[in-house]
Design a protein around this motif. Structure first.
Motif, mmCIF file in Angstrom:
data_model
loop_
_atom_site.group_PDB
_atom_site.id
_atom_site.type_symbol
_atom_site.label_atom_id
_atom_site.label_comp_id
_atom_site.label_asym_id
_atom_site.label_seq_id
_atom_site.Cartn_x
_atom_site.Cartn_y
_atom_site.Cartn_z
ATOM 1 N N ARG A 11 -22.280 3.833 -31.629
ATOM 2 C CA ARG A 11 -21.180 3.474 -30.865
ATOM 3 C C ARG A 11 -19.814 3.827 -31.231
ATOM 4 N N ILE A 12 -19.086 4.314 -30.399
ATOM 5 C CA ILE A 12 -17.468 4.888 -30.663
ATOM 6 C C ILE A 12 -16.784 3.512 -30.271
ATOM 7 N N SER A 13 -16.071 3.102 -30.948
ATOM 8 C CA SER A 13 -15.082 2.239 -30.375
ATOM 9 C C SER A 13 -13.843 1.672 -31.199
ATOM 10 N N PHE A 14 -12.907 1.087 -30.970
ATOM 11 C CA PHE A 14 -11.896 0.604 -31.919
ATOM 12 C C PHE A 14 -11.480 -0.669 -31.605
ATOM 13 N N ASN A 15 -11.763 -1.637 -32.307
ATOM 14 C CA ASN A 15 -11.674 -3.019 -31.871
ATOM 15 C C ASN A 15 -12.265 -3.466 -30.714
ATOM 16 N N GLY A 16 -13.345 -2.645 -30.375
ATOM 17 C CA GLY A 16 -14.140 -3.091 -28.978
ATOM 18 C C GLY A 16 -13.709 -2.265 -27.847
ATOM 19 N N LYS A 21 -11.230 5.897 -30.300
ATOM 20 C CA LYS A 21 -11.853 6.635 -31.630
ATOM 21 C C LYS A 21 -11.348 5.723 -32.951
ATOM 22 N N LYS A 22 -12.025 5.209 -33.560
ATOM 23 C CA LYS A 22 -11.507 4.608 -34.933
ATOM 24 C C LYS A 22 -11.488 5.653 -35.907
ATOM 25 N N TRP A 150 -2.971 0.112 -33.359
ATOM 26 C CA TRP A 150 -3.092 0.174 -31.821
ATOM 27 C C TRP A 150 -2.489 -1.191 -31.120
ATOM 28 N N ASN A 151 -1.073 -1.363 -31.546
ATOM 29 C CA ASN A 151 -0.524 -2.568 -31.311
ATOM 30 C C ASN A 151 0.298 -2.359 -29.859
#
Length: 316
Positions: A11-16, A21-22, A150-151
């Motif tokens: 699975r692709i995600s960044f911090n959920g 895409k991380k 990603w803030n």
């Protein structure tokens, strides 16, 4: 479960977040993907016309329909010969959308760069970053850059491209060394002294770089520090006396909508604003006139008719 999958079926995600895409995620790309990535990388207008979605006033997030003056501004932003740009732009002219598309393109396809976004208020600088995030969120997964930060006030790509937000001050962006800077509402910082403190913090670092761009954007606020730059700038380098490039938008080029969704006729809109908000608001926020954009005893339209003459010597 509506996840994208990487080349290994993970699975692709960044911090959920499933639409991000991380960094260093590997994908299986077809030949058409590679071709489209190259076309988008080499032509920001191809990238914009085919893959960019923004928040529109009537249709929500959708493909962008660029106005001619927005395209012209984007051409100036992407021209490597124009390192210092002044934008005199009316309210709701689409400046943050254009800058968001430009920043997103750089974030997606460049590497090893820091970009700084400032405004007279922190919320305004973050608005520019939000426009950029909307574009990046809605790119196809195979075109998205991987992200490591990603803030709310900063993002960073796997290619080491940083976009940072800040506010004016003597320490603005100090220590980060941005190559590109967008400084919004330059005339509306709390004092000219604060602007010069900010410029002293930012400009020397940028000027030392081989690749650089400084973009100052504002609506006018009388004859101030921005006016001093504007008066000596030109529409191109040949006609600029200080190296700055001017870009402005005629007030009647920007479409304005009534509450029922229909377009105002330009002169009808002008009369409506003057009637409901006053001549100063019109001069400042829409006509972008330096005279009349600050409180003067004599109205700006009258001051504009005054012409200087050679003094007369009196033999007394």
């Amino acid at each position: 479960e509506n996840y994208y999958l990487d080349a290994f079926g993970n699975r692709i995600s960044f911090n959920g977040n499933r639409i991000l895409k991380k960094a260093y995620t590997k994908l299986k790309l077809s030949e058409i993907h590679i071709v489209e990535i190259e076309k988008s990388m080499n032509d920001i207008f191809y990238f914009m016309d085919n893959y960019v979605k923004v928040m529109t006033p009537r249709d929500g997030i959708d493909f962008v329909e660029m106005r001619e003056y927005q395209k012209n501004f984007l051409k100036i932003l992407t021209n490597p010969d124009y390192e210092k740009v002044l934008g005199l732009l009316p309210r709701r002219g689409g400046k943050s959308v254009i800058c968001g598309i430009w920043l997103s393109w750089i974030f997606t396809f460049r590497r090893d760069m820091t970009l700084g976004v400032l405004s007279n208020k922190g919320a305004s600088s973050r608005e520019f970053l939000d426009k950029c995030k909307i574009v990046l969120d809605n790119l196809p997964i195979w075109l998205k850059p991987g992200v490591s930060i990603w803030n709310r006030g900063s993002i960073k790509s796997e290619q080491m491209v940083n976009i940072l937000t800040d506010v004016p001050g003597e320490n603005a962006m100090r220590g980060f060394g941005p190559a590109y800077i967008i400084f919004d509402e330059v005339s509306w910082v709390s004092s000219p002294e604060l602007y010069y403190e900010t410029a002293d913090s930012l400009f020397p670092t940028v000027n030392a770089l081989a690749e650089k761009k400084i973009v100052l954007i504002t609506t006018p606020h009388g004859k101030d520090h921005f006016y001093d730059l504007w008066e000596r700038a030109g529409k191109d380098l040949e006609n600029s006396h200080n190296g700055w490039i001017q870009y402005d938008i005629p007030w009647d080029a920007v479409p304005r909508y009534k509450s029922d969704g229909t377009l105002w006729e330009p002169e009808e809109f002008k009369a409506h604003i003057i009637k409901t908000e006053g001549i100063q608001s019109w001069s400042q926020n829409y006509a972008c006139e330096f005279l009349g954009s600050s409180l003067t005893i004599i109205p700006g339209e009258i001051l504009a008719t005054y012409k200087s003459k050679a003094p007369i010597d009196l033999d007394i």
